[in-house]
Design a protein around this motif. Structure first.
Motif, PDB file in Angstrom:
ATOM      1  N   VAL A  65       0.668  -1.049   0.346  1.00  0.00           N
ATOM      2  CA  VAL A  65      -0.251   0.123  -0.083  1.00  0.00           C
ATOM      3  C   VAL A  65       1.496   1.161  -0.048  1.00  0.00           C
ATOM      4  O   VAL A  65       1.433   1.129   0.919  1.00  0.00           O
ATOM      5  CB  VAL A  65      -0.755   0.138   1.627  1.00  0.00           C
ATOM      6  N   ARG A  66       0.604   1.668  -0.900  1.00  0.00           N
ATOM      7  CA  ARG A  66       1.776   3.451  -1.107  1.00  0.00           C
ATOM      8  C   ARG A  66       0.943   4.468  -0.642  1.00  0.00           C
ATOM      9  O   ARG A  66      -0.782   4.271  -0.601  1.00  0.00           O
ATOM     10  CB  ARG A  66       2.296   3.331  -2.469  1.00  0.00           C
ATOM     11  N   LYS A  67       1.901   5.464  -0.186  1.00  0.00           N
ATOM     12  CA  LYS A  67       0.781   6.629   0.511  1.00  0.00           C
ATOM     13  C   LYS A  67       0.035   7.121  -0.254  1.00  0.00           C
ATOM     14  O   LYS A  67      -1.066   7.363  -0.130  1.00  0.00           O
ATOM     15  CB  LYS A  67       2.223   7.520   0.886  1.00  0.00           C
ATOM     16  N   SER A  68      -0.151   6.817  -1.359  1.00  0.00           N
ATOM     17  CA  SER A  68      -0.708   7.842  -2.821  1.00  0.00           C
ATOM     18  C   SER A  68      -1.739   6.918  -3.005  1.00  0.00           C
ATOM     19  O   SER A  68      -2.674   7.761  -3.110  1.00  0.00           O
ATOM     20  CB  SER A  68      -0.149   8.017  -4.458  1.00  0.00           C
ATOM     21  N   ASP A  69      -2.265   5.942  -2.502  1.00  0.00           N
ATOM     22  CA  ASP A  69      -3.142   4.590  -2.882  1.00  0.00           C
ATOM     23  C   ASP A  69      -4.040   5.159  -1.615  1.00  0.00           C
ATOM     24  O   ASP A  69      -5.453   5.259  -1.991  1.00  0.00           O
ATOM     25  CB  ASP A  69      -3.019   3.736  -2.908  1.00  0.00           C
ATOM     26  N   LEU A  70      -3.517   5.501  -0.418  1.00  0.00           N
ATOM     27  CA  LEU A  70      -4.113   5.985   1.305  1.00  0.00           C
ATOM     28  C   LEU A  70      -5.673   7.571   0.378  1.00  0.00           C
ATOM     29  O   LEU A  70      -5.958   7.684   1.373  1.00  0.00           O
ATOM     30  CB  LEU A  70      -2.860   5.917   2.351  1.00  0.00           C
ATOM     31  N   ALA A  79      -5.770   8.468  -2.189  1.00  0.00           N
ATOM     32  CA  ALA A  79      -6.492   8.831  -3.481  1.00  0.00           C
ATOM     33  C   ALA A  79      -8.522   8.144  -2.731  1.00  0.00           C
ATOM     34  O   ALA A  79      -9.399   8.120  -3.188  1.00  0.00           O
ATOM     35  CB  ALA A  79      -6.230   8.115  -4.035  1.00  0.00           C
ATOM     36  N   LEU A  80      -7.924   7.801  -1.675  1.00  0.00           N
ATOM     37  CA  LEU A  80      -8.979   6.940  -0.925  1.00  0.00           C
ATOM     38  C   LEU A  80      -9.315   7.511   0.246  1.00  0.00           C
ATOM     39  O   LEU A  80     -10.864   7.218   0.821  1.00  0.00           O
ATOM     40  CB  LEU A  80      -8.639   5.490  -0.397  1.00  0.00           C
TER      41      LEU A  80
END
Length: 47
Positions: A30-35, A37-38
């Protein structure tokens, strides 16, 4: 005899659980950018 079989089965099940844990740890990233985006997409009725 029965206790030995149960012990062997427990050791095998424990080894499989550890293997599954290691596999999940290596595969799920899990990347920071994924978090980011959510963020704010909790769903209806939750905010």
């Amino acid at each position: 005899m029965l206790a030995q079989g149960i012990s062997t089965g427990f050791i095998a099940a424990s080894a499989m659980a550890v293997l599954a844990l290691v596999t999940a740890w290596l595969v799920i990233k899990v990347r920071k950018s994924d978090l980011e985006a959510l963020a704010g997409t909790a769903g209806p009725g939750l905010g």
